[in-house]
Write an enzyme that holds these catalytic residues in place. Structure first.
Site, PDB file in Angstrom:
ATOM      1  N   CYS A  96       0.806  -1.214   0.000  1.00 29.10           N
ATOM      2  CA  CYS A  96       0.000   0.000   0.000  1.00 29.10           C
ATOM      3  C   CYS A  96       0.852   1.282   0.000  1.00 29.10           C
ATOM      4  O   CYS A  96       1.415   1.619  -1.023  1.00 29.10           O
ATOM      5  CB  CYS A  96      -0.968  -0.069   1.177  1.00 29.10           C
ATOM      6  SG  CYS A  96      -2.462   0.880   0.933  1.00 29.10           S
ATOM      7  N   ARG A 131     -12.598   6.009  -1.303  1.00 29.97           N
ATOM      8  CA  ARG A 131     -11.522   5.060  -1.037  1.00 29.97           C
ATOM      9  C   ARG A 131     -11.969   3.694  -1.549  1.00 29.97           C
ATOM     10  O   ARG A 131     -13.162   3.405  -1.573  1.00 29.97           O
ATOM     11  CB  ARG A 131     -11.235   4.953   0.478  1.00 29.97           C
ATOM     12  CG  ARG A 131     -10.716   6.217   1.107  1.00 29.97           C
ATOM     13  CD  ARG A 131     -10.394   6.005   2.581  1.00 29.97           C
ATOM     14  NE  ARG A 131      -9.210   5.173   2.789  1.00 29.97           N
ATOM     15  CZ  ARG A 131      -7.963   5.605   2.704  1.00 29.97           C
ATOM     16  NH1 ARG A 131      -7.715   6.861   2.403  1.00 29.97           N
ATOM     17  NH2 ARG A 131      -6.952   4.783   2.900  1.00 29.97           N
ATOM     18  N   HIS A 195      -3.773  -5.770   2.651  1.00 26.06           N
ATOM     19  CA  HIS A 195      -3.454  -5.924   4.072  1.00 26.06           C
ATOM     20  C   HIS A 195      -4.010  -7.293   4.445  1.00 26.06           C
ATOM     21  O   HIS A 195      -4.391  -8.076   3.585  1.00 26.06           O
ATOM     22  CB  HIS A 195      -4.097  -4.798   4.876  1.00 26.06           C
ATOM     23  CG  HIS A 195      -3.563  -3.448   4.494  1.00 26.06           C
ATOM     24  ND1 HIS A 195      -2.328  -2.998   4.887  1.00 26.06           N
ATOM     25  CD2 HIS A 195      -4.088  -2.464   3.731  1.00 26.06           C
ATOM     26  CE1 HIS A 195      -2.119  -1.784   4.387  1.00 26.06           C
ATOM     27  NE2 HIS A 195      -3.168  -1.435   3.676  1.00 26.06           N
TER      28      HIS A 195
HETATM   29  N1  GLN Z   1      -2.441   6.637   2.387  1.00 28.50           N
HETATM   30  C1  GLN Z   1      -2.443   5.778   1.258  1.00 28.50           C
HETATM   31  C2  GLN Z   1      -3.792   5.719   0.560  1.00 28.50           C
HETATM   32  O1  GLN Z   1      -4.808   6.021   1.152  1.00 28.50           O
HETATM   33  C3  GLN Z   1      -1.999   4.394   1.663  1.00 28.50           C
HETATM   34  C4  GLN Z   1      -2.976   3.700   2.567  1.00 28.50           C
HETATM   35  C5  GLN Z   1      -2.470   2.418   3.147  1.00 28.50           C
HETATM   36  O2  GLN Z   1      -1.265   2.190   3.229  1.00 28.50           O
HETATM   37  N2  GLN Z   1      -3.387   1.591   3.620  1.00 28.50           N
HETATM   38  O3  GLN Z   1      -3.860   5.330  -0.603  1.00 28.50           O
END
Ligand code: GLN
Length: 235
Positions: A96, A131, A195
């Site tokens: 990520c 998101r 994740h």
């Molecule tokens: N901040 C980054 C995004 O929102 C990475 C998020 C993350 O590592 N889960 O894309």
């Protein structure tokens, strides 16, 4: 005493460790033990030198935009080292935020441009008030293996030269919700938005990383037993 000893650099492990990405180290140790190997872990963070010759593998986890911005200011100091590590063919797992920071840049949720290392050729744009969140399944087209995870990211990543996806999206969003790709593979670098942590649920990837590290460090060793390690599905 194990036969093999591996050193892992946890890049910025004190800042980038979203959704227990550190669990990837537990998974690596679990499979390493079955390969008669142990793993020493060192967090290499802000203002600390990254000496590529000291390490056999590395983990670069995910995080919030703020921490990514902090890390991004330190990256130029480690660029030559990380580049050498990758070009030497050593395995690196980037999740990520870490995945985004290996590329050219990431446009954060507030529109700020967060510069990356630029050692891999991807770049990451921002979504407008959205998101990608939820369970995700992908299929690696070379091996036919399916990987399972949980994604939660604002960034939309577009792959560049020399990169192939970790898998094709079966369900979920993946790199950008548009081209059906998820993650990236470049040399022995494995990148993903997963994740979960990714390696606890997808032991096959842990196996690839460990074998790459062992072959690199012990080129003359007979690693057939490690190669034969059977990974049982854990998801
Ligand atoms: N901040 C980054 C995004 O929102 C990475 C998020 C993350 O590592 N889960 O894309």
């Amino acid at each position: 005493m194990t036969k093999y000893h591996l050193n892992l650099a946890h890049l910025y492990g004190d800042l980038l460790n979203t959704y227990s990405d550190v669990g990837n180290i537990i998974a690596l140790r679990y499979y390493a033990k079955q390969m008669d190997a142990d793993i020493a872990v060192k967090v290499v963070s802000i203002d600390e030198e990254f000496n590529p010759d000291e390490f056999d593998m590395a983990l670069f986890g995910g995080g919030q935009d703020y921490e990514q911005l902090v890390v991004s200011k330190d990256l130029p100091n480690k660029k030559a080292g990380i580049e050498k590590f990758i070009n030497d063919g050593k395995p690196l797992l980037a999740i990520c935020g870490g995945y985004q920071l290996l590329g050219h840049y990431y446009i954060g949720a507030n529109g700020e441009k967060i510069p990356g290392l630029g050692v891999l050729d991807h770049y990451t744009l921002s979504q407008d008030h959205n998101r990608f969140i939820g369970d995700i399944t992908i299929k690696n087209e070379e091996t036919g293996q399916e990987y399972h995870g949980f994604e939660n990211h604002n960034g939309k990543t577009y792959l560049g030269k020399g990169e192939r996806p970790l898998g094709k999206v079966v369900s979920g969003h993946g790199n950008n919700g548009e081209d059906g790709s998820e993650g990236a593979i470049y040399k022995n670098v494995y990148c993903s938005y997963f994740h979960g942590p990714i390696l606890t649920r997808n032991g096959e990837i842990a196996k690839k990383i460990l074998l790459a590290a062992l072959h690199h460090k012990y080129p003359a060793a007979d690693l057939s037993q490690a190669e034969a390690l059977e990974i049982k599905p854990t998801f």
